[in-house]
Write a protein that holds these residues in place. Sequence first.
Motif, PDB file in Angstrom:
ATOM      1  N   PHE A  63       0.850  -1.191   0.000  1.00 25.55           N
ATOM      2  CA  PHE A  63       0.000   0.000   0.000  1.00 25.55           C
ATOM      3  C   PHE A  63       0.885   1.241   0.000  1.00 25.55           C
ATOM      4  CE2 PHE A  63      -2.706  -3.301   1.632  1.00 25.55           C
ATOM      5  CZ  PHE A  63      -3.943  -3.039   1.062  1.00 25.55           C
ATOM      6  N   ASP A  67      -3.196   4.802  -2.346  1.00 21.48           N
ATOM      7  CA  ASP A  67      -4.222   4.281  -1.441  1.00 21.48           C
ATOM      8  C   ASP A  67      -4.649   5.349  -0.435  1.00 21.48           C
ATOM      9  OD1 ASP A  67      -4.215   1.340  -2.285  1.00 21.48           O
ATOM     10  OD2 ASP A  67      -2.096   1.700  -1.842  1.00 21.48           O
ATOM     11  N   GLN A  71      -8.481   6.638  -0.061  1.00 20.48           N
ATOM     12  CA  GLN A  71      -9.189   6.433   1.195  1.00 20.48           C
ATOM     13  C   GLN A  71      -9.506   7.727   1.943  1.00 20.48           C
ATOM     14  OE1 GLN A  71     -10.451   3.504   2.451  1.00 20.48           O
ATOM     15  NE2 GLN A  71      -9.899   2.743   0.413  1.00 20.48           N
TER      16      GLN A  71
END
Length: 220
Positions: A63, A67, A71
């Motif tokens: 990640f 990401d 998010q």
Amino acid sequence: MRTVIFDLDGTLADTSGDLIAAANTCFRGLGLGDLLDPAADAATALRGGRAMLNLGFSRIEGFGEADVDAQYPILLAAYATDIDTHTVLYPGAMEAVEKLKTDGYAVGIATNKPEGLAETLMQSLGVRDAFASLIGADTLPVRKPDPEHHFEAVRRAGGDPKRSLLVGDTATDRNTSRNAGVPSVLVTFGPGRDDVLKLDPEATIDSFAELPDVVARLIG
């Protein structure tokens, strides 16, 4: 008019529990479980949503920044839905604010939390009306540590930027005050106490009971 501008997260209120809960919602949605601990990671929570996501993803292989970008809006939505379950004002915060107002100071808020979330939280805590201004991360084209963020909070409170100071808890607040050429008072009762003491502010306080006298010493 003499003016005191407060940071919000980690200064007026301990928001870390609800912030970490929102970040963990993101991680659970990816099947990763709760990657952040409400106690151990509280200081990171008070540095903002992206800092929390970066920390959590750093604990899992595969990640990265993409990401975090994906998010972040999910985190904000989760936080907006459950913004005050764990959040509490620090002891003596509002008593100090009211004493400053009685002593003739204007008071406002300059936070890097999005303005809408900051407004919602302060209303939920029942203290929004105590502050003459509230500037969030998205109120202006700039945010802390840009000095204009502080200056505009002072102006909207009806004050004079040259007779102001900033009460905060992080390097961002300290750098904002330096850039603005005004004193800073950093609180030491949050999770980042050791880091705060290294920042060389004009003053630190161990409790809000100390604040009115410190303010009077620094800006009269």
